[in-house]
Design an enzyme around this catalytic site. Structure first.
Site, PDB file in Angstrom:
ATOM      1  N   GLY A 374     -49.975  -5.717 -37.426  1.00  0.00           N
ATOM      2  CA  GLY A 374     -49.453  -5.790 -38.781  1.00  0.00           C
ATOM      3  C   GLY A 374     -48.405  -4.708 -38.952  1.00  0.00           C
ATOM      4  N   HIS A 399     -46.230 -12.806 -32.952  1.00  0.00           N
ATOM      5  CA  HIS A 399     -46.424 -11.394 -32.577  1.00  0.00           C
ATOM      6  C   HIS A 399     -46.693 -10.485 -33.775  1.00  0.00           C
ATOM      7  CE1 HIS A 399     -42.456 -10.564 -34.065  1.00  0.00           C
ATOM      8  NE2 HIS A 399     -42.413  -9.365 -33.549  1.00  0.00           N
ATOM      9  N   GLY A 402     -43.011  -9.544 -39.170  1.00  0.00           N
ATOM     10  CA  GLY A 402     -41.557  -9.605 -39.289  1.00  0.00           C
ATOM     11  C   GLY A 402     -41.101  -9.030 -40.619  1.00  0.00           C
TER      12      GLY A 402
END
Length: 476
Positions: A374, A399, A402
């Site tokens: 996170g 992943h 963002g």
DNA sequence: ATGTGC
């Protein structure tokens, strides 16, 4: 994003068919909501990638995709060397093998809380963080080459970790095919004093609590119980990886014409996998991967030392280590045929499903842990690879969240000191060298990681196992 | 991401 040009292929799957200059379709995995919020640039960039020679199956964008250099971050693309396939420095990203590892501590939240402040201070003391941070380790040129060849295996041989750690790292901690000679003296120089340092930006070391479990069976196999304390480290290949990216981007821009590759834009600079420059980049990039693996291994050693001082006898056991900026040679089934391809994952995590031979024996039945970092003060997630992700996107998944806004914008909206105070009120201890860095990384400067995790889960890319909430965050 | 970029 304007979704009118896209065809819906499922609840979380959208396609822009091949055509115009696209050799293959673009496939975006996202909920309708995430797709609408997604930057139009992601479609443009993924479409450009689809035009590159030798691309296989599709140019993919994950639910957390956003605008990157050339390739979107959250992009996955595989190329066949036999069909003129290419490798691209911008398709890997500047922070080569940036990734996340998570360690089990055996502690419970109630054990940690009375000592949280002193542990936060100790971790901050032993982990060098920030732009240009230097560690205690100095590598001679010979040691540098050994590190670039050996990765985390080299670090363990030096005493920074245990042999069993290596079982829980992709490639058993050592990426084969690395070529230290392909790494410029300048890149090596930048890394001389940066082993075992965290760096800046969204890189962190966090002490987290297992706050929710979605799949009890898999969680048990991963050794995760509600209330358990874990440690996650998010960082990459520091100055060395960045310099490799810079060096080869330049080389690929000037060489593209000589290889007869038409670039839709300069940022897509690449070289054929079978060309001297392509092979040279692969050798340098693999050395960069080893640098990142060694770096996370040394940071693990430093974290263990800090924990031992505060909690004598506690053992930090590596659950898994994933990289999310790589290009890897893998075998995948394409149009019913097994093929050897080179998979770029830029801001995308490898996510092997149950039974895959590359997984360690004790995790093989469960599937690969997929670690989703996170941002500061928000949740992290542990997912597991699925049977479906191979067919969907070469066994790849998201992943992280963002960014939702630029660093500049974030510093205008928030002050680091206020963010630190607000997080402290929520029971999250932040230790950082830079107040501005904290403002840039403010929780609300990022998209909601829960939404992209949900989308990845629903798309079948990876399956939710557990949610982690931060208690201590050491940042650059 | 980065011995940060405007």
């Amino acid at each position: 994003m304007d979704k009118s040009v896209l065809q819906r292929r499922g609840p979380c799957k959208w396609e822009l068919p091949a055509g115009e200059s696209r050799r293959v379709p673009v496939v975006i995995f996202a909920t309708e909501e995430l797709l609408e919020e997604m930057d139009q640039k992601v479609l443009e960039q993924a479409s450009n990638v689809a035009s590159l020679p030798g691309i296989q199956k599709a140019s993919f964008a994950m639910p957390d995709a956003h605008w990157g250099y050339g390739f979107p971050i959250g992009g996955v693309a595989a190329f066949d060397p036999e069909e003129g396939g290419v490798v691209s420095a911008g398709g890997v990203g500047f922070d080569i093998s940036c990734g996340v590892r998570t360690l089990l501590t055996g502690l419970k939240k109630k054990d940690l809380l009375p000592k949280a402040e002193i542990l936060a201070d100790k971790l901050f003391e032993v982990i060098p963080a920030g732009v240009g941070s230097r560690g205690k380790i100095r590598l001679s040129p010979k040691e540098m080459d050994q590190m670039l060849l050996g990765g985390a295996r080299w670090a363990v041989e030096q005493g920074w970790g245990r042999p069993e750690d290596l079982e829980r790292i992709e490639e058993k901690g050592c990426m084969p095919g690395a070529c230290p000679d392909a790494v410029s003296p300048e890149a090596k120089k930048r890394q001389e004093a940066e082993m075992g340092t965290l760096g800046s930006g969204n890189h962190y070391l966090e002490v987290q609590e297992v706050a929710e479990i979605y799949d009890p069976e898999i969680a048990k196999k991963f050794g995760l119980e509600l209330g358990d304390i874990v440690v996650s480290i998010h960082c990459g290949s520091r100055g060395l990886g960045h310099q490799i990216g810079t060096d080869f981007l330049k080389k690929m821009v000037s060489a593209a014409a000589s290889y007869g590759i038409q670039l839709p834009e300069r940022e897509l600079a690449c070289a054929p996998l079978q060309s001297p420059l392509g092979r040279e980049y692969l050798g340098a990039m693999r050395a960069g991967i080893n640098c990142a693996l060694a770096n996370r291994q040394i940071l693990t050693h430093l974290a263990r030392k800090a924990f031992e001082e505060i909690f004598p006898g506690v053992e930090l056991v590596l659950l898994y280590d994933v990289s999310h900026n790589t290009c890897k040679e893998e075998v995948h089934e394409i149009n019913g045929k097994k093929k050897r391809v080179f998979v770029h994952r830029k801001g995308a995590t490898r996510a092997l499903g149950p039974g895959h031979p590359d997984l360690p024996k004790d995790l093989r039945e469960a599937g690969q842990p997929v670690l989703i970092g996170g941002s500061m003060g928000t949740h992290s997630y542990i997912l597991v690879g699925t049977d479906t992700s191979e067919e969907l996107a070469f066994s790849s998944a998201i992943h992280g969240a963002g960014r939702a806004m630029s660093r500049h914008q974030a510093t205008k909206l928030w002050k680091g000191r206020e963010i630190i105070r607000e997080l402290a009120e929520r029971g999250i201890l932040v230790r950082s060298v830079s107040e501005r860095g904290v403002a840039e990384e403010a929780p609300k400067a990022y998209k909601d990681v829960s939404l992209v995790v949900e989308a990845a889960h629903r798309a079948g890319l990876a399956k939710k196992v557990a949610r982690l909430d931060p208690l201590i965050c050491v940042k650059g």
